[in-house]
Design an enzyme around this catalytic site. Structure first.
Site, PDB file in Angstrom:
ATOM      1  N   PRO A  24       0.837  -1.209   0.000  1.00 33.31           N
ATOM      2  CG  PRO A  24      -0.036  -1.092   2.157  1.00 33.31           C
ATOM      3  CD  PRO A  24       0.678  -2.009   1.217  1.00 33.31           C
ATOM      4  CB  CYS A  26      -0.198   7.508   1.303  1.00 35.66           C
ATOM      5  SG  CYS A  26      -0.884   6.815   2.789  1.00 35.66           S
ATOM      6  CB  ALA A  58      -3.190   4.133   4.568  1.00 36.08           C
ATOM      7  CD  GLN A 101      -2.236  -0.108   4.944  1.00 34.85           C
ATOM      8  OE1 GLN A 101      -2.011   0.972   4.405  1.00 34.85           O
ATOM      9  NE2 GLN A 101      -1.291  -0.780   5.592  1.00 34.85           N
ATOM     10  CE1 TYR A 183       0.148   7.327  10.041  1.00 36.29           C
ATOM     11  CE2 TYR A 183       0.941   5.272   9.078  1.00 36.29           C
ATOM     12  CZ  TYR A 183       0.926   6.657   9.113  1.00 36.29           C
ATOM     13  OH  TYR A 183       1.692   7.387   8.233  1.00 36.29           O
ATOM     14  NE  ARG A 231       2.574  -3.107   5.227  1.00 29.82           N
ATOM     15  CZ  ARG A 231       3.279  -2.449   4.295  1.00 29.82           C
ATOM     16  NH1 ARG A 231       3.460  -1.154   4.381  1.00 29.82           N
ATOM     17  NH2 ARG A 231       3.793  -3.083   3.271  1.00 29.82           N
ATOM     18  NE  ARG A 324      11.452   2.612  -0.200  1.00 31.76           N
ATOM     19  CZ  ARG A 324      12.358   2.565   0.768  1.00 31.76           C
ATOM     20  NH1 ARG A 324      13.057   3.643   1.056  1.00 31.76           N
ATOM     21  NH2 ARG A 324      12.567   1.458   1.451  1.00 31.76           N
TER      22      ARG A 324
HETATM   23  C1  LIG Z   1       4.951   6.764  -1.464  1.00 39.02           C
HETATM   24  C2  LIG Z   1       4.774   5.793  -0.338  1.00 39.02           C
HETATM   25  C3  LIG Z   1       3.573   5.706   0.318  1.00 39.02           C
HETATM   26  C4  LIG Z   1       3.375   4.770   1.350  1.00 39.02           C
HETATM   27  N1  LIG Z   1       2.144   4.626   1.921  1.00 39.02           N
HETATM   28  C5  LIG Z   1       1.903   3.583   2.745  1.00 39.02           C
HETATM   29  C6  LIG Z   1       0.581   3.244   3.133  1.00 39.02           C
HETATM   30  O1  LIG Z   1      -0.411   3.833   2.688  1.00 39.02           O
HETATM   31  N2  LIG Z   1       0.428   2.216   4.007  1.00 39.02           N
HETATM   32  C7  LIG Z   1       1.481   1.495   4.475  1.00 39.02           C
HETATM   33  O2  LIG Z   1       1.293   0.573   5.262  1.00 39.02           O
HETATM   34  N3  LIG Z   1       2.747   1.775   4.088  1.00 39.02           N
HETATM   35  C8  LIG Z   1       2.961   2.763   3.216  1.00 39.02           C
HETATM   36  N4  LIG Z   1       4.225   2.991   2.737  1.00 39.02           N
HETATM   37  C9  LIG Z   1       5.300   2.074   3.140  1.00 39.02           C
HETATM   38  C10 LIG Z   1       5.445   0.968   2.086  1.00 39.02           C
HETATM   39  O3  LIG Z   1       4.266   0.221   1.923  1.00 39.02           O
HETATM   40  C11 LIG Z   1       6.606   0.027   2.437  1.00 39.02           C
HETATM   41  O4  LIG Z   1       6.303  -0.644   3.628  1.00 39.02           O
HETATM   42  C12 LIG Z   1       7.942   0.755   2.606  1.00 39.02           C
HETATM   43  O5  LIG Z   1       8.121   1.704   1.573  1.00 39.02           O
HETATM   44  C13 LIG Z   1       9.111  -0.236   2.574  1.00 39.02           C
HETATM   45  O6  LIG Z   1       9.056  -0.995   1.375  1.00 39.02           O
HETATM   46  P1  LIG Z   1      10.026  -0.681   0.117  1.00 39.02           P
HETATM   47  O7  LIG Z   1      11.430  -0.762   0.648  1.00 39.02           O
HETATM   48  O8  LIG Z   1       9.707  -1.778  -0.876  1.00 39.02           O
HETATM   49  O9  LIG Z   1       9.714   0.685  -0.403  1.00 39.02           O
HETATM   50  C14 LIG Z   1       4.450   3.943   1.740  1.00 39.02           C
HETATM   51  C15 LIG Z   1       5.690   4.063   1.091  1.00 39.02           C
HETATM   52  C16 LIG Z   1       5.850   4.948   0.050  1.00 39.02           C
HETATM   53  C17 LIG Z   1       7.186   4.990  -0.660  1.00 39.02           C
END
Ligand SMILES: Cc1cc2nc3c(=O)[nH]c(=O)nc-3n(C[C@H](O)[C@H](O)[C@H](O)COP(=O)(O)O)c2cc1C
Length: 365
Positions: A24, A26, A58, A101, A183, A231, A324
């Protein structure tokens, strides 16, 4: 050897084509909680990323539970209709199964979008009052939340149930509860944010009570043909706070509440906490959580196909989630399939961009 990453997996009664999940994310691009054209383009793209499941950002269960003014909600007929239209489109155009989510931002609500500073909303930016287990701010300069009273407990629990019913009506394949990143639910679990002296604070059983009640409420209204997960937090990365052993307890509790899977993330409980930057930094915690027998996903700096393959092939987790890396390469799943000698579903319009293009393959006309 056939790829484990590209083997199907069952979550409750749904089956995913492979073990790649889009985490997920945002987008801070909603208008009064409603999805917009940005979501149509963004989620339409991710629905064709090759992942077995795309989890929508989220999505907050009450208006004041949003992180920012741009965050998505599912608390009114308007928010349901807007998101429903986007999801209908993704289902028609994309290949992935779709999850959502559900969240409440608690003491991290009333914030600026990241590109506007990411701090607490200032006077003049239409801030609002926040709630949390205890009246403790997220960090210096942050809003001091109001410690939740009995009617808050009931209202937010009901809001999770009502949002889940809306998600069921929209037709999601999976619903997951946000119990990480500081949260509301996580703030009950961690002793850093929860210093209550009633049945919701103190022992880990007490700190898990409200998240468990939310999970039970949502399970009551989500039929078994939809996968229900959460999560969760692997660790707070702060000495004396939430630990991997607590995450194991949490997973057992949620499994007993009828959840089909958990996703192991970490961090975010206070402005002082910092996550590691090592590849797959949550993987070892996920392995401990998976030993409880609940289907386990892991997230956090999983970037390359071989890394993802090793996590699932070695039995450290059942699925991986990427955030990412997929923003960087929205066809990550296609390219991982090529690297691992497997394949993914593609929309008819793009069929000619599949294996026919790979080096050594015959060019189909
Ligand atoms: C732009 C962006 C928005 C995110 N929004 C959420 C979200 O809405 N809910 C959530 O649980 N984590 C959110 N995260 C965290 C990611 O889901 C993820 O757990 C975190 O980036 C680590 O994973 P990665 O190394 O693959 O980026 C967000 C991350 C990014 C980069």
């Amino acid at each position: 050897m056939p790829s484990t990453l590209f083997s199907p997996i069952r979550l409750g009664s749904i089956e995913l084509d492979n073990r790649i999940v889009i985490a997920p994310m945002c987008q801070y691009s909603a208008v009064d909680g409603c999805a917009t054209d940005w979501h149509l383009a963004h989620l339409g793209m991710l629905a064709n990323s090759g992942a077995g499941l795309v989890v929508i950002e989220a999505t907050h269960v009450e208006r004041h539970g949003r992180i920012t003014h741009g965050c998505m909600g599912l608390y009114s007929d308007e928010t349901e209709a807007a998101l429903g239209g986007v999801i209908d489109f993704c289902r028609r155009a994309g290949t992935a199964k779709l999850g959502i989510q559900l969240a409440h931002a608690g003491r991290k609500a009333s914030s600026q979008r990241p590109w506007e500073g990411g701090g607490p909303l200032k006077p003049g930016q239409d801030p609002w009052d926040t709630i949390a287990p205890s009246a403790l701010p997220f960090g210096p300069g942050w809003h001091t939340p109001r410690a939740m009273a009995a009617d808050d407990f009931e209202r937010v629990r009901d809001a999770f149930g009502a949002a889940a019913q809306r998600a069921v009506r929209i037709g999601f394949d999976a619903i997951e509860l946000h119990m990480a990143h500081g949260y509301l639910a996580h703030s009950f679990m961690s002793p850093i944010a929860n210093q209550r002296t009633d049945q919701y604070g103190g022992s880990i059983e007490n700190r898990m009570r409200y998240p468990r009640e939310i999970a039970e409420r949502v399970r009551q209204v989500v039929p078994r043909n939809i996968a229900l997960g959460a999560r969760i937090t692997g660790t707070d990365w702060i000495d004396g706070a939430w630990t991997p052993a607590d995450a194991v307890f949490c997973a057992k509790t949620l499994k007993a509440a009828g959840l089909d899977y958990v996703d192991v993330s970490s961090g975010g409980i206070s402005s002082e906490a910092r996550n590691p930057t090592t590849p797959g930094y949550n993987v070892d915690i996920a392995q401990q959580v998976r030993a409880t027998g609940i289907a386990t996903r892991v997230v956090g700096l999983i970037v390359t196909p071989q890394q993802a393959e090793t996590v699932v092939a070695d039995g450290k987790a059942d699925m991986v989630a990427l955030a990412r890396a997929v923003l960087d390469d929205p066809r990550w799943g296609w390219h991982a399939a090529q690297a691992l000698g497997s394949d993914v579903k593609r929309p008819n319009q793009y069929l000619r961009a599949g294996p026919a293009l790979w080096p050594g393959a015959a060019v189909a006309r």
